[in-house]
Design a protein around this motif. Structure first.
Motif: not given
Length: 717
Positions: A413-414, A420-422, A456-463
């Motif tokens: 998603l980066l 974004f040159p960081y 980010l293209k979209r937020p990311v979550a995990g479970i």
């Protein structure tokens, strides 16, 4: 001399070769595994007797890459391989996870597995070869092992599953999945995906499982010719059954009562007190309490597992699908570029994002060559997070593995480096832990990056999902607690966005599970993931519009490639002087792209002006700011456009006749000059007499000179 056996298999269009009996013959099991020209030597050695009183299975797996495998000499002062690299640690875990559940229950003999990469063809990753070779070595060794295990890598390219894609094929991949298992089912999954659906991921698992069945058969056929006599396992002592029964009588009721306590610390205290009291009673009766340690865990598992299957309620009172309460906070550290505190029940991750420049990129020296990473994620698990006092040191295998899992979940998603040159680094400090701190890290990292202004293209979550499986049925658990992880049958971690899965990791503690169970787990995980994303949105729903005020501002300019040398200067003299005088960080790429990082607009503009001044070409008729760098009888040399020098002839110093150069200018004077031409050697001819030194106005017409100039500030050129 050699009792050599060889098994060859056409596997996915390439030859997989397993050989034994020629190398490392003193090991209990030794296999040379080869795919293409990638070769890994795999050995297994077991100790025939267990240490007295040992209550755990001491299995160690060491995967090691030798530089000679790729025709390289190690870097550094010592010129030899040193501490394990991140990849070596991750592959060691990759091999360990599917083989560990296949040793007999109660087996306590030390076993060591070593996989050494001897040759790397730059096409076939050694990790799959090593896993298969270690499975084969164990199968041949005679050590008690309910294998063999097969493994495969699956890619998803242009809508098709690809078996064991080459390193070149994996560039621009949609899926990189490693699956290991037995003939009956899957034991381990590790993957990175670009927001793929549950259906695609499950299809990849089924494809992999079918694909490595011929490998399992090949290992069995090799074992029929070369396997050593299996070890005889000691029969359980007659008193073991009686001891188990007595422990059940003494502790079942009190331990079950302890597990009704929903708060972790209080629960641990009650359960611990129950076990301590039972152990004291055993000792008073003349029984060996040390032998009962593992039996207490078996009793706990029986109580917890059956309670869930009987009532549908878990240790903390939740049903099987409910996620613990979530609090998502951002911007909690004033000087950090981005920060987030993600709390889910009694698990908490403090994630801090830092933005840097290209100079901060991680340089990775691997067998495949040197590469750079502009995204780093480091996970730390201090002892206080579980209320313990313990040793603190360099990251262990678990910390490296959990950090890499979260890294895989976020990477798809980066933004690109062009957008974004960081360089981005996130540190996840686990401040509390009671189940799935790696998935808390995924959520916290996503929030901290967005807080830092990373688009980010979209937020990311995990479970994390768990499993309780008995003959009478099964239950899939969403958002498992630490106890449910320890006492359950599966640790199934799923991370992704609202659009699809980005990472999936699974470890099975039983011999295998069915694809039907996996399908249920994936569907339940999706519901949980979407719920968590909704809770995260209450803290921050998307990336901030700009990077933090404390973060460096990166400006990109482009210069002609032939001018790069002038910007750098001899031995880097020019660029060092610009960096020192402006306080900026400057990265110069071979294509002429220059990235300037500064903490203020003034610093950035000063560096831009200096660089543009260096690369700009003098134009006839243009007026520039300059500085006298040398005087001579015939005139003055003036530096302008950064590194460009030109001559103001004595006749061009002033409108009146000049007898001596130093009557008008001296070294170090700031002057305004106009380009009036070039000599036969291309040297610049300048004039001061046609420029008003106070205003910078072109006064050519007033003094009778030819040509007209337009004032221009050299610092803005």
């Amino acid at each position: 001399m050699f009792n050599h056996f060889r098994k060859e298999l056409d596997w996915g269009g390439r030859k997989l070769i397993l050989e034994t009996g020629k190398i490392a013959r003193q090991a209990d099991g030794s296999v040379l595994a080869r795919l293409g020209d990638t070769i890994v030597l795999c050995t297994a050695v077991g100790v025939k007797t267990a240490k007295p009183g040992q209550d755990f299975f001491p299995l160690t797996v060491n995967y090691q890459e030798k530089a000679f495998a790729a025709g390289k000499i190690p870097g550094g002062f010592f010129k030899r391989e040193g501490r394990p690299s991140e990849k070596e640690t991750l592959v060691s875990r990759l091999i360990d996870r599917p083989i560990r559940p296949l040793f007999p229950e109660g087996f306590r003999n030390e076993v060591q597995i070593v996989a050494t990469v001897l040759s790397h063809d730059m096409e076939n990753d050694p990790d799959i070869v090593a896993l298969i070779g270690c499975s084969a070595a164990l199968t041949l060794s005679g050590i008690p092992f309910f294998g063999p295990v097969g493994a495969a890598r699956v890619g998803y390219i242009d809508g098709e599953y690809v078996l064991n894609p080459t390193l070149d094929q994996m560039k621009g991949f949609q899926l990189d999945m490693v699956v290991a298992g037995t003939a009956e089912g899957v034991l381990m999954v590790e993957s990175e995906a670009h927001e793929l659906s549950e259906e695609v991921m499950l299809g990849a698992l089924e494809f992999a499982h079918a694909s490595f069945q011929p490998v399992i058969q090949a290992i069995i056929e090799l074992a029929e010719h070369a396997a050593k006599e299996p070890w005889a396992l000691p029969e359980p002592a007659p008193e073991v059954a009686a001891l188990k029964a007595r422990i059940d009588e003494l502790a079942r009721t009190s331990i079950a009562e302890g597990y009704k306590e929903q708060q972790k610390a209080a629960r641990y205290e009650k359960v611990g007190a129950a076990k301590k009291a039972a152990a004291a009673a055993l000792t008073a009766e003349g029984l060996d309490a040390d032998k009962a340690k593992g039996m207490f865990k078996d009793l706990e598992a029986d109580i917890v597992r059956n309670a869930i299957l009987d009532t549908g309620l878990r240790i903390d009172g939740r049903d099987t699908k409910t996620v613990r309460p979530i609090i998502a906070e951002v911007g909690i550290l004033p000087r950090a570029h981005g920060s987030a505190l993600f709390t889910r029940g009694e698990t908490q991750a403090l994630c801090v994002a830092t933005l840097g420049t290209g100079q901060d990129e991680q340089i990775i020296d691997s067998l495949e060559g040197e590469s750079r990473s502009h995204f780093m994620l480091h996970y730390n698990f201090p002892p206080y997070s579980v209320g313990e006092a313990g040793r603190m040191g360099s990251p262990g295998r678990r910390e490296i593995g959990h950090g890499k899992l979260a890294w895989r979940a976020l990477r798809p998603l980066l933004p690109t480096k062009a957008d974004f040159p960081y360089t981005m680094r996130v540190v996840s400090e686990i401040t509390e832990s009671n189940g799935s701190s790696s998935m808390a890290t995924v959520c916290g990292t996503s929030l901290s990056l967005m807080d830092a202004g990373v688009p980010l293209k979209r937020p990311v979550a995990g479970i994390a999902m768990g499993l309780i499986k008995e003959d009478r049925g099964f239950a899939v658990l969403s958002d498992i607690l630490g106890d449910e992880d320890h006492l359950g049958d599966m640790d199934f971690k799923v991370a992704g966005t609202e659009a699809g899965i980005t990472s999936l990791q699974m470890d099975i503690k039983i011999t295998s599970i069915t694809f039907e169970i996996m399908k249920v787990a994936l569907a339940q995980a999706r519901d949980g993931r979407l719920h968590i994303l909704g809770e995260m949105a209450l803290g921050l729903s998307g990336a901030r519009g700009d990077v933090a005020a404390t973060a460096p501002r990166i400006t990109i300019i482009n210069v002609p490639k032939e001018k790069i040398r002038e910007v750098i200067g001899t031995g880097g003299k020019v660029i060092r002087e610009i960096v020192e005088s402006t306080g900026c960080k400057i990265d110069i790429e071979d294509d002429g792209t220059i990235k300037i990082a500064a903490t203020s607009e003034e610093q950035s503009q000063a560096a831009i002006d200096r660089i543009r001044g260096i690369v700009a070409e003098p134009e006839i008729g243009v007026i520039y700011n300059g500085k006298v760098v040398k005087t001579a009888e015939f005139g003055a040399f003036v530096n302008f456009l950064g590194t460009r020098d030109g001559l103001v002839h004595i006749s061009e110093l002033a409108q009146a006749r000049v007898a001596k150069t130093t009557d008008i200018v001296n070294q170090g004077d700031a002057v305004k000059v106009k380009v009036i031409g070039f000599d036969d050697r291309g040297k610049v001819k300048l004039s001061m007499r046609v420029v008003d030194q106070a205003t910078g106005e072109d006064i050519s017409d007033k003094v009778g000179a030819k040509g007209g100039g337009r004032p221009r500030d050299a610092d803005a050129a």
